[in-house]
Design a protein around this motif. Structure first.
Motif, PDB file in Angstrom:
ATOM      1  N   THR A  13      54.285  20.579  58.499  1.00  0.00           N
ATOM      2  CA  THR A  13      53.666  19.254  58.628  1.00  0.00           C
ATOM      3  C   THR A  13      52.525  19.274  59.643  1.00  0.00           C
ATOM      4  O   THR A  13      51.452  18.696  59.415  1.00  0.00           O
ATOM      5  N   GLU A  17      48.607  18.501  58.813  1.00  0.00           N
ATOM      6  CA  GLU A  17      47.863  17.467  59.519  1.00  0.00           C
ATOM      7  C   GLU A  17      46.629  18.037  60.209  1.00  0.00           C
ATOM      8  O   GLU A  17      45.568  17.393  60.239  1.00  0.00           O
ATOM      9  N   SER A  85      42.877   8.987  56.892  1.00  0.00           N
ATOM     10  CA  SER A  85      44.029   9.873  56.747  1.00  0.00           C
ATOM     11  C   SER A  85      44.952   9.376  55.639  1.00  0.00           C
ATOM     12  O   SER A  85      44.918   8.187  55.257  1.00  0.00           O
ATOM     13  N   ARG A  86      45.786  10.259  55.159  1.00  0.00           N
ATOM     14  CA  ARG A  86      46.715   9.898  54.089  1.00  0.00           C
ATOM     15  C   ARG A  86      47.698   8.824  54.549  1.00  0.00           C
ATOM     16  O   ARG A  86      48.045   7.920  53.791  1.00  0.00           O
ATOM     17  N   LYS A  87      48.137   8.875  55.811  1.00  0.00           N
ATOM     18  CA  LYS A  87      49.091   7.894  56.317  1.00  0.00           C
ATOM     19  C   LYS A  87      48.465   6.504  56.390  1.00  0.00           C
ATOM     20  O   LYS A  87      49.121   5.495  56.064  1.00  0.00           O
ATOM     21  N   THR A  88      47.202   6.430  56.802  1.00  0.00           N
ATOM     22  CA  THR A  88      46.536   5.131  56.841  1.00  0.00           C
ATOM     23  C   THR A  88      46.315   4.597  55.433  1.00  0.00           C
ATOM     24  O   THR A  88      46.495   3.392  55.180  1.00  0.00           O
ATOM     25  N   ASP A  90      48.135   5.182  52.813  1.00  0.00           N
ATOM     26  CA  ASP A  90      49.432   4.714  52.311  1.00  0.00           C
ATOM     27  C   ASP A  90      49.800   3.361  52.906  1.00  0.00           C
ATOM     28  O   ASP A  90      50.347   2.490  52.218  1.00  0.00           O
ATOM     29  N   GLY A  91      49.516   3.168  54.206  1.00  0.00           N
ATOM     30  CA  GLY A  91      49.822   1.886  54.827  1.00  0.00           C
ATOM     31  C   GLY A  91      48.986   0.749  54.253  1.00  0.00           C
ATOM     32  O   GLY A  91      49.497  -0.359  54.026  1.00  0.00           O
ATOM     33  N   TYR A 140      44.965   9.303  65.608  1.00  0.00           N
ATOM     34  CA  TYR A 140      45.473  10.343  64.704  1.00  0.00           C
ATOM     35  C   TYR A 140      44.635  11.612  64.814  1.00  0.00           C
ATOM     36  O   TYR A 140      45.180  12.730  64.872  1.00  0.00           O
ATOM     37  N   PHE A 175      53.259   4.346  58.473  1.00  0.00           N
ATOM     38  CA  PHE A 175      53.600   5.750  58.237  1.00  0.00           C
ATOM     39  C   PHE A 175      53.129   6.659  59.367  1.00  0.00           C
ATOM     40  O   PHE A 175      53.345   7.874  59.310  1.00  0.00           O
ATOM     41  N   HIS A 176      52.464   6.103  60.359  1.00  0.00           N
ATOM     42  CA  HIS A 176      52.114   6.882  61.555  1.00  0.00           C
ATOM     43  C   HIS A 176      53.299   6.906  62.513  1.00  0.00           C
ATOM     44  O   HIS A 176      54.188   6.044  62.456  1.00  0.00           O
TER      45      HIS A 176
END
Length: 786
Positions: A13, A17, A85-88, A90-91, A140, A175-176
């Protein structure tokens, strides 16, 4: 709850990242927009076409496309086209955010590059996401963790807006792995915050609360923050927060990214220098718009006399029972009073009120209830900024806002996100200057004049008076509402709009009657030296305005009619005033001064007055705090009466008998009074003293006699009790005679008291006892010999 990853999975992971961060940084550097550029305006047709043509990336995020190419993102319309980012991503997708608003299209490309941004946009245009996304992406890309401490600080002017911003951080940053906290409130939760604040990465707080932790929390360190955000910057940088913001910024590092957002942004170089903005990008997406308010907002103004405002508000609520209405009033006391009175009158719709003196939890509960259905919410200006409530139908401003910016923020609570809404403002005839300012070309506010329908206007003054009679505590609250409204008008700086001299005492009396008050409360007005009108300056000797340690004397021309009065401060001008004690002034919060009546007689013409009136102020302290000392040895005066000709009248003339007539009086004085001498009084007192002593002797003898009788009765009772015990003892058998002897001996050993009259009787009784004992002894001896 997520399961803990194994060591190998956690390593994979981290590597993934790290690769994503390198790709994002390369994409941002390659496609960043030039300074000063803005995206072209996007029409609805082009927006839909761009949305249809946008590639569907699913959950891969924008970084995957950047692996082989670096696309331009300065003019994109969707969030998934940005280097995020992928997490942002997704959120945002989870929260339902896909299309960007105008302020987001203009601000996000510059903010993602690390530039300072000064953003201004209409209310309800999505400014919160314009700084939440860059804050998350900044931390991030810096690989920020809990051990790094505070990395982002967001300053908000009030706790309600801070809570709303924190909720957006929770949705988008779901998701962060960042830790965050909303730091608001009073001293109650400060200890709990101190224990956890050093482990927070994102802090959403008010300036005063953050400054509290900086001064009290041990090891609290903000020297490493990466980004500072100030929401509603025009208010946070205002003079009310000036000292707090300066103290906060002085403890932050100079090298950081700073984002400022508001609906009415400041361009003051002095304000921007205070927060250390470096070459900021000024983004005002609606600067060239035809209106400063949302295009979907209909705005109306109505000229309403002061005494008819509550009647008009009641009539409006009764005609809009199926709407969600937000009502703005100028003070807390007004909000409480109108809410309580209207609640007792029952208009047929649920009512709520909110103000700054409520606890944060209570405010949040009221906002949640207001969002549920049709209702009316009475509020102060605490609700005017930033709070996002969907589907507000009407915004009614009962009291005039202090400036154009506050008007824009108030009406911005409706017509949000391209939805429709309506706004109505009540203006007194004395406040028509505000209507001219709203209609001015530079204000860009399309407002329409609406005439009140007097036929449908319901008069509720009598109903309010009946409520105040039934609930006496509301009468005091009504007085406070009356006084605080006048104070709010008096304290406004814009005297072109807010000038109490335009109101007459008849207006005040009618306004008090509209509140149901039986009597108009007293009011006072503070007039400092710098605020004295020019027309009064000719009556004041300016040279005498200098303060001295001794008493200060100021001469005022009595020909000048003035309502100015004096306060006990150092910068006041002395005028005649009434005592300060008043039943209406229950605390110091709404301590408004009262208009004073002139001490000059109205019947006297000014030309006949030649001597000025002199007022003296002793020291600078309040006179009511001093204790007055009375001189007990002061000389006493005598009362002298005069007749019509100016001759003195004898002191006993009032009890005299008139004899004769004409100008001469013969006074016949009572001889008993005149011949009363001191010797006669002394003899009378001696006789009274002798009689009192004789009565005292008689009383003492009587008292002794009573005590003697009581003592005798007590002794007789004791003797009868002993004789009964002896008779009972003689009837017992011989086996108990020894016991009787012991009891008799014990009784003889006790101390006994006898009067002289009873000695013979007692002696005879004792002799009989001895004879019995001797006979008993002889009997026992005879038995022993036999």
């Amino acid at each position: 709850m997520r399961r803990p990853q194994s060591r190998g999975a956690a390593k994979q992971t981290r590597l993934r990242e790290a690769d994503e961060i390198r790709l994002l940084e390369a994409w941002i550097d390659a496609g960043k927009p030039d300074r000063g550029t803005r995206p072209p305006p996007l029409s609805k047709s082009s927006s839909s076409a761009a949305a249809a043509a946008a590639p569907k990336r699913g959950g891969k995020g924008g970084a995957s496309k950047a692996a082989g190419e670096h696309a331009e993102y300065g003019a994109c319309t969707r969030f998934d086209e940005l280097p995020l980012s992928r997490k942002t991503q997704d959120g945002l997708r989870k929260a339902g955010y896909t299309e960007m608003s105008e302020i987001q299209r203009a601000a996000l490309p510059h903010a993602l590059c690390g530039r300072d941004v000064l953003g201004a946009a209409k209310t309800g245009s999505g400014k919160t996401l314009a700084f939440v996304i860059p804050a998350l992406e900044k931390l991030y890309r810096e690989r920020w963790g809990p051990e790094d401490g505070v990395g982002c600080i967001v300053l908000s002017p009030n706790k309600d807006l801070a809570g709303q911003i924190f909720n957006v951080f929770q949705k988008v940053g779901k998701f962060h792995g960042f830790s965050g906290a909303c730091i608001v409130g009073n001293r109650k939760g400060l200890d709990e915050e101190k224990a956890a604040i050093n482990n927070m990465n994102i802090l959403v707080c008010t300036p005063g609360r953050l400054l509290q932790h900086m001064g009290e929390t041990a090891n609290f360190d903000c020297s490493k923050i990466q980004i500072l955000v100030i929401d509603e910057a025009d208010q946070v940088l205002d003079k009310n927060f000036q000292e707090q913001v300066d103290n906060v910024v002085s403890q932050l590092p100079k090298v950081r990214q700073t984002l400022l957002f508001s609906a009415t942004q400041t361009k003051s170089v002095k304000d921007l220098a205070r927060v250390s903005l470096k070459d900021p990008e000024y983004i005002s997406v609606h600067e060239e718009a035809s209106t400063a308010t949302p295009d979907t907002l209909e705005q109306f103004a109505m000229i309403v006399p002061l005494e008819q405002k509550l009647n008009m508000l009641w009539s409006f609520i009764k005609r809009h029972l199926n709407s969600r209405t937000l009502v703005f009033l100028s003070s807390v006391k007004q909000v409480k009073f109108v809410y309580e009175v209207f609640k007792k009158l029952r208009p047929g719709i649920s009512l709520r009120c909110m103000h700054g003196r409520m606890k944060y939890e209570v405010q949040q509960a009221i906002v949640a209830e207001f969002k549920e259905g049709n209702s009316v919410l009475f509020s102060t200006d605490i609700f005017a900024r930033g709070l996002d409530i969907e589907d507000v139908d009407w915004v009614v401003q009962v009291d005039c806002p202090e400036n154009i910016a506050l008007y824009i923020h108030r009406v911005g609570r409706t017509a949000r996100y391209n939805k429709r809404g309506k706004a109505l403002i009540f203006l007194c005839p004395e406040e028509e200057r505000m209507l001219e300012k709203l209609k001015a070309a530079e204000s860009k506010i399309p407002i329409h004049i609406k005439k009140p329908n007097t036929e449908q206007l319901q008069q509720i003054s009598q109903n309010i008076a009946a409520v105040l009679v039934q609930y006496p505590n509301l009468q005091q609250l009504g007085k406070r509402a009356f006084i605080t409204y006048l104070k709010s008008v008096y304290l406004q700086s814009d005297k072109e709009v807010f000038d109490l001299s335009r109101f007459s005492m008849e207006n005040f009396a009618a306004y008090a009657a509209s509140l149901g008050l039986p009597v108009t409360p007293k009011i006072r007005f503070i007039r400092h030296k710098k605020n004295v009108p020019k027309k009064y300056m000719g009556a004041i000797d300016v040279k005498q305005m200098k303060r001295s340690s001794k008493s200060e004397v100021i001469e005022i021309n009595p020909q000048v009619k003035s309502n100015l009065i004096v306060d006990d401060g150092d910068d006041d001008i002395l005028y005649p005033k009434e005592p300060k004690a008043d039943v209406n002034m229950d605390d110091g919060l709404d301590d408004v001064l009262y208009p004073k009546e002139s001490t000059v007689d109205a019947n006297i013409e000014p030309e006949k007055i030649t001597q000025p009136i002199v007022f003296v102020r002793l020291g600078s302290k309040s006179m009511k705090k001093k204790k007055l000392k009375i001189n007990l040895h002061r000389p006493l005066g005598t009362r002298v009466k005069f007749d019509d000709e100016g001759n003195t009248i004898a002191p006993l003339a009032s009890i005299a008998e008139e004899v004769g007539s004409g100008d001469r009086y013969e006074l016949k004085i009572n001889m008993q009074v005149s011949t009363l001498s001191l010797s006669t009084v002394s003899q009378r007192y001696a006789e009274m003293l002798r009689e009192m002593r004789e009565h005292d002797k008689e009383d003492k003898l009587e008292h002794k006699k009573i005590l003697r009788e009581k003592k005798l009765q007590k002794k007789l009772k004791l003797k009868r009790k002993r004789s009964e015990e002896e008779m009972d003892a003689g009837s017992e058998d011989s086996g108990s005679e020894s016991d009787r002897d012991q009891k008799t001996a014990a009784s003889r050993g006790k101390k006994r008291y006898f009067d002289s009259d009873d000695e013979g009787e007692d002696a005879a009784k004792d002799g009989g006892v001895l004879a019995k004992q001797e006979a008993l002894a002889l009997k026992l001896l005879s038995k022993m010999h036999s």
